[in-house]
Write a protein that holds these residues in place. Sequence first.
Motif, PDB file in Angstrom:
ATOM      1  N   VAL A  84       0.857  -1.181   0.000  1.00 45.29           N
ATOM      2  CA  VAL A  84       0.000   0.000   0.000  1.00 45.29           C
ATOM      3  C   VAL A  84       0.894   1.232   0.000  1.00 45.29           C
ATOM      4  O   VAL A  84       1.725   1.410   0.901  1.00 45.29           O
ATOM      5  CB  VAL A  84      -0.930   0.013   1.226  1.00 45.29           C
ATOM      6  N   VAL A 133       1.460   4.456   0.893  1.00 48.11           N
ATOM      7  CA  VAL A 133       1.147   5.621   1.719  1.00 48.11           C
ATOM      8  C   VAL A 133       2.099   6.761   1.363  1.00 48.11           C
ATOM      9  O   VAL A 133       1.717   7.932   1.346  1.00 48.11           O
ATOM     10  CB  VAL A 133       1.269   5.255   3.212  1.00 48.11           C
ATOM     11  N   ASP A 170      -2.707   2.434  -4.409  1.00 43.43           N
ATOM     12  CA  ASP A 170      -2.581   3.843  -4.062  1.00 43.43           C
ATOM     13  C   ASP A 170      -3.526   4.163  -2.902  1.00 43.43           C
ATOM     14  O   ASP A 170      -4.677   3.721  -2.887  1.00 43.43           O
ATOM     15  CB  ASP A 170      -2.932   4.710  -5.268  1.00 43.43           C
ATOM     16  N   SER A 171      -3.047   4.928  -1.901  1.00 44.83           N
ATOM     17  CA  SER A 171      -3.865   5.271  -0.728  1.00 44.83           C
ATOM     18  C   SER A 171      -3.583   6.716  -0.327  1.00 44.83           C
ATOM     19  O   SER A 171      -2.772   6.986   0.565  1.00 44.83           O
ATOM     20  CB  SER A 171      -3.548   4.330   0.439  1.00 44.83           C
ATOM     21  N   TYR A 217      -5.258   8.785   1.361  1.00 45.27           N
ATOM     22  CA  TYR A 217      -5.659   9.128   2.727  1.00 45.27           C
ATOM     23  C   TYR A 217      -4.973   8.242   3.771  1.00 45.27           C
ATOM     24  O   TYR A 217      -5.392   8.167   4.918  1.00 45.27           O
ATOM     25  CB  TYR A 217      -7.176   9.004   2.868  1.00 45.27           C
ATOM     26  N   ARG A 218      -3.922   7.517   3.342  1.00 40.82           N
ATOM     27  CA  ARG A 218      -3.094   6.697   4.230  1.00 40.82           C
ATOM     28  C   ARG A 218      -3.897   5.590   4.913  1.00 40.82           C
ATOM     29  O   ARG A 218      -3.626   5.200   6.035  1.00 40.82           O
ATOM     30  CB  ARG A 218      -2.393   7.578   5.283  1.00 40.82           C
ATOM     31  N   GLU A 219      -4.911   5.086   4.226  1.00 39.36           N
ATOM     32  CA  GLU A 219      -5.706   3.971   4.726  1.00 39.36           C
ATOM     33  C   GLU A 219      -5.028   2.667   4.343  1.00 39.36           C
ATOM     34  O   GLU A 219      -4.867   2.378   3.152  1.00 39.36           O
ATOM     35  CB  GLU A 219      -7.118   4.018   4.126  1.00 39.36           C
ATOM     36  N   LYS A 263      -8.218  -0.631   5.060  1.00 40.42           N
ATOM     37  CA  LYS A 263      -9.332  -0.496   4.119  1.00 40.42           C
ATOM     38  C   LYS A 263      -8.900  -0.809   2.697  1.00 40.42           C
ATOM     39  O   LYS A 263      -9.615  -1.500   1.954  1.00 40.42           O
ATOM     40  CB  LYS A 263      -9.901   0.915   4.209  1.00 40.42           C
ATOM     41  N   SER A 264      -7.702  -0.336   2.306  1.00 42.49           N
ATOM     42  CA  SER A 264      -7.229  -0.567   0.935  1.00 42.49           C
ATOM     43  C   SER A 264      -7.005  -2.053   0.675  1.00 42.49           C
ATOM     44  O   SER A 264      -7.404  -2.580  -0.374  1.00 42.49           O
ATOM     45  CB  SER A 264      -5.923   0.201   0.698  1.00 42.49           C
ATOM     46  N   THR A 297       2.955  -1.506   3.609  1.00 49.89           N
ATOM     47  CA  THR A 297       2.689  -0.069   3.605  1.00 49.89           C
ATOM     48  C   THR A 297       4.000   0.677   3.501  1.00 49.89           C
ATOM     49  O   THR A 297       5.078   0.136   3.759  1.00 49.89           O
ATOM     50  CB  THR A 297       1.984   0.376   4.895  1.00 49.89           C
TER      51      THR A 297
END
Length: 677
Positions: free
Chosen positions: A545, A547, A572-573, A575-577, A580-581, A675
Amino acid sequence: MLNVTGILKRLVIGPARRSEELGETLLPKRLALPIFASDPLSSVAYATQEILLVLTLGGLAYLHFTPWIAAAVVTLMTVVVLSYRQVVHAYPSGGGSYEVASTNLGPSPGLVVAASLLVDYVMTVAVSVASGVDNIISAVPELADQRVLMALVFVGLLTAMNLRGVRESGRLFAAPTYLFIGGVLIMVGTGLFRYLIGDAPVAESAKYGIEPVPGDANLAGLALVMLVLRAFSSGCTALTGVEAISNGVPAFRKPKSQNAATTMAAMGIIAITMFVGVTTLAIVAKVHITDDACRLTGLTDCGSYTQRTVIAQLAASVFGGENSVGFYFIQAATALVLILAANTAFNGFPLLASILAQHRYLPRQLHNRGDRLAFSNGILALAIVAGLLLWGYKANVTSLIHLYILGVFTSFTLSQTGMVRHWNRELRTERDREIRRRHHVARVVNATGAVITFLVLVVVLATKFTQGAWLAVLAATLLFVMMRGIRRHYDSVAAELTVTDLRSEMVRPSRVLAVVLVSTIHKPTLRALAYARAFRPDRLEALTVAVDRDASTALERQWEDYGIEVPLKVLDSPYREITKSVVEYVRSIRRDSPRDVVAVFIPEYVVGHWWENLLHNQSALWLKSRLLFTPGVMVTSVPWQLSSSARADHPAARAPGSVRRGEPTTAPETDDVGTHH
């Protein structure tokens, strides 16, 4: 830390015992008596006192009812003991009142009995310990301010002793119980002998009058009847714990039923003898005791005056004062046996909870035996709830007693009614005339017990409900509803897991798609990739992910430089999730290929010290919990043991890559679950 905990555990409860040693824990009658009968035997220390406390609400005018009330209690106890001897012979498996009611009246009455008994077992611990502390304070009044602390400490000691096993606790409790019995009988015998020769003992409170409570003086008619019935219901505390032997039949040596019945008869004879003796001696010595010391007329400073218990006053009057050896012996024995009387509940509660758990009415953990072959979870649950009660009611016997004995008479009534139906069923098939005669006698005994205990239940409910017994009713009701809910849950789970079509359940998935979560290339990541490959999935990919976009680009470049053949997918995240991603991506795979299985591999650190857990975040723990709720997804943790984990667990020579069984591994840091920062 773990080694220290293990050492302390062994010091408290002793070395673990093998399952094959269960037979060695069975009890002879001489140990079974103090274990299962210490509650009804010790209740003579406060049953007489409870009768007097109620009667003196009207001053001294109604104390002449004491012998008649005591006679009614003795009659009731005789009937109940005889009735439960029938239960012991008819149902030797140990379910006691619960099994009788469930078998003969149905599951719901059985649960009513179970809920009532569980609540009453908790009250037994609270009342017995609080009463024991009262007797200690009677001998040493300076300890009055430490009442709650002492009560909680005693509950803790009882818990530790019972965790060591039934037989071990029996050895510890046998001597105090027999010393108490001997001491009370000697005190009663000495006091009555002095009375017969014209030197009757006189209680320290005999010189005080008692001011009636406003409204309770000069009672007549129904009001007087209600006062007498209330005193009778308080005196019925002498019957608490009588049913414990019927619940504990499996703990006896063979022949179990015969030994249990003999022990119950001995308990009944001893308890009745002591109760009659203490009550008679209290009348002879003119013991005056009230719910409030300021109602004693003739005191100069009632605020600082601590009333001694009935047993304490009798011991002082018989043996020559509060500094006599006999006085301190009786007080020590009484305090000890009252505290140890809670052991009746510490044996009855776990046994009943275990049976209920086996029948799927309570969590299954309550059916498990601990290291010492005792039902450890039930023991701990009882100790926690009783401790909270003692703390909440400040270990006050008068306050706690109103919540008491309601459950006992509920179980008495339903179990005796169930026994009547049991004998009716037996008589329909039995042809032997001698056996039929015995069945008829048994039915009469149980029918008499059912009628009498029902009447007492009505009296107890009417006289104690508004004074606090409603809390016990509410607790039993909530427990009943909870147990029904637990059973529904277990039944629905069993129905859902039942195999109806073996072939359809054994159909292999179309494909297995493996996903390895990574954030950087290090040893845990490479181990997870190698482990995933060993499964030979139909498709394997690494997942990260993004971040931090720069870190993500660096990882992709490093991935290519190392020449790792597993494709790397970057989510791609903005919102730094993280969680959820990953969850949404895995679910998208399932939506596209619903017949496929997705296997998610998560590399994790394993540390050896509790404080190291604080240095690594817990993102993987939340991620795994979310993925476990996604159908068709299998989650596999791939541990990497840090050097501290090997040092923390000796012997240190563990196979590389192994996980310490039964110990939680730490969740990986955020960089270990795919991440970037």
